[in-house]
Design an enzyme around this catalytic site. Structure first.
Site, PDB file in Angstrom:
ATOM      1  N   GLU A  62       0.946  -1.239   0.140  1.00  0.00           N
ATOM      2  CA  GLU A  62       0.075   0.124   0.032  1.00  0.00           C
ATOM      3  C   GLU A  62       0.689   1.081  -0.058  1.00  0.00           C
ATOM      4  O   GLU A  62       1.850   1.427   0.683  1.00  0.00           O
ATOM      5  CB  GLU A  62      -0.967  -0.007   1.439  1.00  0.00           C
ATOM      6  N   GLU A  81     -13.953   5.822  -1.157  1.00  0.00           N
ATOM      7  CA  GLU A  81     -14.708   4.898  -0.195  1.00  0.00           C
ATOM      8  C   GLU A  81     -15.592   5.606   0.749  1.00  0.00           C
ATOM      9  O   GLU A  81     -15.036   5.945   1.950  1.00  0.00           O
ATOM     10  CB  GLU A  81     -13.926   3.762   0.495  1.00  0.00           C
ATOM     11  N   LYS A 140     -16.308   5.036   4.616  1.00  0.00           N
ATOM     12  CA  LYS A 140     -15.171   4.789   5.642  1.00  0.00           C
ATOM     13  C   LYS A 140     -15.174   5.654   6.777  1.00  0.00           C
ATOM     14  O   LYS A 140     -15.748   6.821   6.404  1.00  0.00           O
ATOM     15  CB  LYS A 140     -13.952   4.808   4.928  1.00  0.00           C
ATOM     16  N   GLU A 159      -9.716   9.525   4.844  1.00  0.00           N
ATOM     17  CA  GLU A 159     -10.047   8.406   4.601  1.00  0.00           C
ATOM     18  C   GLU A 159     -11.053   7.960   3.589  1.00  0.00           C
ATOM     19  O   GLU A 159     -11.155   6.686   2.949  1.00  0.00           O
ATOM     20  CB  GLU A 159     -10.582   7.646   5.730  1.00  0.00           C
TER      21      GLU A 159
END
Length: 453
Positions: free
Chosen positions: A265, A316, A319, A325
């Site tokens: 990541e 997303e 989240k 985030e």
């Protein structure tokens, strides 16, 4: 982190020419495919990646059978992840064989499963039960694969770079694994990787730990304050290369410099509660990460190709935690690009994100702490704890049983401690205390007895 000799300030030209040398379309790159939000079904995702992008591999955070079926026959390789909580059971050989039979064999080889990541950033959890069972689980899963005749799926585990004791302004060649984890935990894991020819997977995020006074060093932009390693005399023009070489140095110090490294990541959010997140900065960072995956290498590992998985595929919206985030994605849920990272086959960009002049580095005033806001629910605060302790790059041992901040044992006090730790780590900007409106910056030190904020 351990202190190293001070760096030498250098201004080097890393101009727009860097961006111009990036290929219009990337030959191969991986992405992390998270699913928290109102996202398209896996079949549409698989078709989009295969037909519209140069992305050739995905990493998922589970073993979702719908995703595995969707990628069958696409030629796109898939990294699956064993949930952290399943690790202790897999230290039992029979349970590991059952896990492989249920989660790998029904899909392989139609789906090109490349790696099994046993958990995610396990050492960062501080859970000794999971840590002690991590390598036995890896070994048992590997044995189960071999027993089933599957030899092209490798077993690894993804590590946060909190495993490294290293000063970002110091010497990358002095990077070492943290005492207590080096010989007892990581050396045996590296020995396993060498024996099985599997990769050591790391998550090097400059975003979690950069110097707010030297933002450009974290995002590959100029002007910046370079780092000169006084021992190797190598000059570092960006934090990512320094993190990679600190990892390599730690591995080499234990005698495992030959083990392959995979970047599980890395990325940069396009929006957050601070000025260093923007479409331009995210585009600049990720395009340079992609370039480094194409055999550019680092000062200590020149011309080395690092298999790399950018975080992440989508923004997303589901989240929890700070604004960042929900804004790590390369694409929106309708498949339109958040910004141009050079990954679309037709060369179409998006987001108007052409790298522009660098943002000014924010100041970091002292005398500020972040605590849970009155009115925030326990569910919201628990979500903050879960996020900070799993993905925020914060050591949460003090709030665990026996830790200096365990008592008083309440969600609110524990949340305040970890939220403040994240706030301090990220430059003490007001935005890094937002936590979706559940944090507040205060001027009074909330430390209490042995619990130091």
């Amino acid at each position: 982190m351990a202190k190293a000799p001070p760096s030498t300030s250098l201004l080097l030209l890393l101009s727009a020419a860097v961006c111009l040398t990036l290929p219009a379309v990337i030959s191969a790159i991986g992405v992390n495919y998270g699913t928290l939000g109102n996202l398209p079904p896996p079949t549409e995702v698989a078709n989009f990646l295969k037909t519209q992008t140069s992305i050739d591999s995905v990493k998922i955070f589970n073993v979702d059978p719908n995703i595995l079926r969707a990628f069958a026959g696409t030629g796109i390789s898939v990294v699956v992840t064993v949930p952290n909580g399943d690790i202790p059971a897999l230290a039992n050989g029979r349970q590991a064989r059952r896990w492989v039979s249920a989660n790998i064999l029904p899909f392989h080889p139609q789906t090109k499963i490349k790696y099994i990541s046993v958990g995610n950033e396990i050492l960062l959890t501080g859970d000794n039960n999971m840590i002690n069972n991590l390598l036995p689980a890896m070994r048992n899963l590997n044995k189960a694969l071999v027993r089933a005749g599957v030899r092209d799926v490798k077993v690894t585990t993804a590590h946060s770079l909190n495993i490294i004791a290293y000063d970002v302004n110091g010497a990358p060649s002095s990077g070492r694994f943290r005492p207590g984890w080096d010989k007892a935990v990581l050396a045996p894991i590296l020995a396993y990787h060498r024996r099985t020819r599997s990769p050591f997977m790391i998550n090097p995020y400059p975003y979690f730990g950069f110097d707010p006074k030297n933002v450009n060093f974290a995002i590959f932009r100029s002007p910046y304050k370079a780092v000169r390693d006084p021992f190797t005399h190598k000059i570092y023009t960006n934090m990512y290369d320094a993190l990679m070489d600190a990892t390599y140095s730690a591995m080499k110090a234990l005698g495992y410099g030959d083990v392959n490294i995979v970047v599980g990541e890395t990325g940069w959010p396009s929006a957050c509660d601070a000025p260093w997140c923007s479409l331009e900065n995210a585009a600049w960072f990720n395009r340079n990460i992609i370039k480094r995956s194409q055999r550019q290498g680092t000062p200590l590992m020149p011309n080395r190709r690092f298999e790399t998985y950018i975080f992440g595929l989508f923004n997303e919206e589901g989240k929890p935690g700070p604004t960042a985030e929900r804004n790590w994605g390369l694409f929106h849920s309708d498949f339109s690009p958040v910004y141009d990272a050079g990954l679309l086959r037709n060369g179409q960009g998006g987001g108007g994100a052409r790298p522009d002049p660098a943002l000014p580095a924010p100041s970091t005033a002292g005398g500020k702490w972040c605590v849970a806001k009155l009115g925030a629910s326990d569910a919201q605060l628990q979500g903050n704890i879960d996020w900070v302790c799993s993905q925020g790059g914060v050591d949460c041992k003090p709030i665990q049983a026996g830790g200096s901040c365990f008592n008083p044992s309440s969600v609110r006090t524990h949340a305040s401690f970890v939220m403040n730790a994240y706030f301090q780590k990220n430059g003490r900007t007001d935005g890094s205390c937002n936590f979706s409106g559940t944090g507040v910056v205060v001027g009074n030190n909330p430390s209490n007895g042995a619990c130091r904020y």
